[in-house]
Design a protein around this motif. Structure first.
Motif, PDB file in Angstrom:
ATOM      1  N   GLN A 109       0.835  -1.193   0.000  1.00  0.00           N
ATOM      2  CA  GLN A 109       0.000   0.000   0.000  1.00  0.00           C
ATOM      3  C   GLN A 109       0.874   1.248   0.000  1.00  0.00           C
ATOM      4  OE1 GLN A 109      -3.533  -0.197  -0.234  1.00  0.00           O
ATOM      5  NE2 GLN A 109      -2.818  -2.289  -0.712  1.00  0.00           N
ATOM      6  N   CYS A 110       0.539   2.184  -0.856  1.00  0.00           N
ATOM      7  CA  CYS A 110       1.266   3.448  -0.967  1.00  0.00           C
ATOM      8  C   CYS A 110       0.375   4.599  -0.522  1.00  0.00           C
ATOM      9  CB  CYS A 110       1.723   3.670  -2.412  1.00  0.00           C
ATOM     10  SG  CYS A 110       3.111   2.613  -2.913  1.00  0.00           S
ATOM     11  N   TRP A 111       0.942   5.784  -0.516  1.00  0.00           N
ATOM     12  CA  TRP A 111       0.217   6.975  -0.053  1.00  0.00           C
ATOM     13  C   TRP A 111      -1.032   7.233  -0.884  1.00  0.00           C
ATOM     14  CZ3 TRP A 111      -0.314  10.683  -3.792  1.00  0.00           C
ATOM     15  CH2 TRP A 111       0.574  10.630  -4.864  1.00  0.00           C
ATOM     16  N   TYR A 112      -1.055   6.734  -2.120  1.00  0.00           N
ATOM     17  CA  TYR A 112      -2.188   7.000  -3.019  1.00  0.00           C
ATOM     18  C   TYR A 112      -3.134   5.805  -3.132  1.00  0.00           C
ATOM     19  CZ  TYR A 112       0.934   4.477  -6.189  1.00  0.00           C
ATOM     20  OH  TYR A 112       1.771   3.543  -6.749  1.00  0.00           O
ATOM     21  N   GLY A 113      -2.836   4.716  -2.380  1.00  0.00           N
ATOM     22  CA  GLY A 113      -3.649   3.503  -2.477  1.00  0.00           C
ATOM     23  C   GLY A 113      -2.759   2.310  -2.759  1.00  0.00           C
ATOM     24  N   ARG A 114      -3.282   1.327  -3.487  1.00  0.00           N
ATOM     25  CA  ARG A 114      -2.472   0.154  -3.814  1.00  0.00           C
ATOM     26  C   ARG A 114      -1.332   0.569  -4.742  1.00  0.00           C
ATOM     27  NH1 ARG A 114      -1.790  -4.324  -7.237  1.00  0.00           N
ATOM     28  NH2 ARG A 114      -1.521  -6.305  -6.062  1.00  0.00           N
ATOM     29  N   CYS A 115      -0.095   0.212  -4.376  1.00  0.00           N
ATOM     30  CA  CYS A 115       1.080   0.644  -5.144  1.00  0.00           C
ATOM     31  C   CYS A 115       1.039   0.075  -6.561  1.00  0.00           C
ATOM     32  CB  CYS A 115       2.360   0.185  -4.456  1.00  0.00           C
ATOM     33  SG  CYS A 115       2.529   0.714  -2.746  1.00  0.00           S
ATOM     34  N   GLU A 116       1.462   0.878  -7.507  1.00  0.00           N
ATOM     35  CA  GLU A 116       1.466   0.466  -8.902  1.00  0.00           C
ATOM     36  C   GLU A 116       2.826  -0.061  -9.351  1.00  0.00           C
ATOM     37  OE1 GLU A 116       0.405   4.139 -10.700  1.00  0.00           O
ATOM     38  OE2 GLU A 116      -1.747   3.875 -10.395  1.00  0.00           O
TER      39      GLU A 116
END
Length: 422
Positions: A109-116
């Motif tokens: 998980q990243c600051w914007y949601g699921r990491c891309e």
């Protein structure tokens, strides 16, 4: 010029400097010959070296590097830095390969949601630091919109003073929309983020840095940092460049390698960006002499193969320093010290009266720690007085014995090229 970017990549570095394992809990996860260092650095002691030799797929040497994990909201980067050898591994051919992938097998998980994206970031905090010396790496960088490789350093006191008071030395950064340009930048109190002090270096003829290996380095001495690409000097910075703001580069720093994806400065990847992208690192090397002047010594040769010479071998203050046939005498034995001085006969190479104008003569003088006695010896074979930002120069490019040496604007002419041996 200042790099047009947002506040720096703080959180990961601060956490690592404090000795913590990572920002988040991470599940267990299972080249051509080096460029010869410049003559001035060749005799220096190698204090850190990693040639990344080992079996293909193996992880980096844990006694030299630690792996950072987590995301980085500060720059709005898109990647998650993973542990182990998932995104940082040896290739079995003498290179470290840091790979940025458009994937997320660990459901990070990243600051914007699921990491891309996933990638890797390594540092030497808690394992190795240096104050001054030559810090270099030979690398082949990746390419593509939104791709952001970096080779840089942070002040080891970041856990106590925070960033940017810790200082940051960016040796090499590239943003994918500038395939032929790299940047070197200083960050400190009052000159950080987009206000950093730096410059760019561009390859000629439309070449891209991703097409071949290149060597990126800084030569760092008291009150002076010089950046080179493949031995070509493209900027020097001294306290005079900071407009009265604090110079925070006289203390230990640790080394960082990373490959970011996206962020305020490079922008995000787009349809033109292919994955995976790889940063190949042939070696990282730090060299520094003992930090003390004296001991040994050797000639400094220049125009017509002649030597830098103290006139008549006199140790009196104010004695002329000149060009002369090399003869092996003590008047031609010079020691480049870790304190930034160049010494012979127990005294220092000195710019007369601390002058900064073209044509100011150099002389021998009692060592006094002044800026007139500070010299940088970068890879391009210049000998530079940082206070004046001028080069040691043979007056009139005259090869006659007894020709006085002076400082003059650095132009790369043969009269300003020197080979230091010790």
């Amino acid at each position: 010029m200042s790099s047009p970017r947002s506040p720096r990549r703080l959180v990961l570095s601060l956490v690592m400097a404090l000795g913590l394992a990572s920002l988040v809990t991470v599940p267990a996860q299972s080249a051509p010959a080096p460029v010869t260092p410049p003559a001035a650095a060749a005799a220096a002691a190698v204090t850190f070296s990693d040639d990344f030799d080992g079996p293909a797929g193996s992880a980096v040497n844990g006694s030299k590097w630690q792996i950072e994990t987590g995301d980085n909201v500060n720059n709005h980067e898109r990647q998650y830095y993973t542990a182990g050898n998932n995104n940082a591994a040896l290739d079995g051919q003498g290179n470290l390969v840091i790979t940025a992938r458009k994937d997320n097998p660990g459901n990070y998980q990243c600051w914007y949601g699921r990491c891309e994206y996933t990638s890797a970031r390594l540092n030497t905090a808690g394992k190795f630091t240096t104050t001054y010396g030559r810090v270099e790496a030979r690398m082949k960088i990746p390419r593509g919109q939104g791709i952001w490789p970096a080779f840089w350093m942070l002040g080891n006191d970041i856990g106590q003073v925070g960033w940017p008071n810790s200082g940051e030395i960016d040796i090499m950064e590239n943003v994918g929309f500038e395939p032929g340009t790299v940047h070197g930048t200083l960050h400190g109190p009052g000159y950080s983020g987009s206000g950093g002090i730096g410059a760019g270096y561009s390859l000629p003829g439309g070449q891209a840095f991703a097409d071949a290996f290149h060597t990126f380095a800084v030569d760092w001495s008291p009150n002076s940092i010089t950046w080179t690409v493949d031995g070509n000097v493209y900027q020097r910075r001294t306290p005079a460049d900071l407009g009265g703001r604090q110079w925070v580069f006289d203390k230990p720093f640790f080394v960082i390698l990373n490959l970011a994806v996206g962020g305020y400065w490079p922008g995000d990847p787009d349809a033109s960006t292919s994955f995976p992208q790889q940063l190949l690192v042939d070696y990282v090397r730090v060299s520094s002499d003992s930090g003390q002047p004296g001991g040994g010594g050797g000639p400094i040769t220049g125009l017509a193969g002649k030597c830098v010479d103290v006139a008549a071998g006199s140790a009196a203050n104010g004695t002329a320093v000149q060009l002369y046939d090399c003869n092996g005498t003590a008047a031609q034995q010079w020691t480049v010290g870790g304190d930034g001085t160049i010494r012979a006969l127990g005294k220092c190479l000195d710019v007369a009266s601390g002058g900064t104008a073209d044509g100011t003569r150099v002389q021998l003088w009692d060592c006094n720690g002044s800026a007139a006695q500070q010299w940088a010896t970068p890879a391009a074979r210049d000998i530079v007085n940082p206070q004046a930002d001028k080069c040691l120069d043979v007056s009139g490019a005259n090869t006659a014995n007894g020709t006085r040496l002076q400082i003059a604007t650095c132009t790369g002419v043969p009269a300003q090229k020197w080979t230091v041996t010790r």
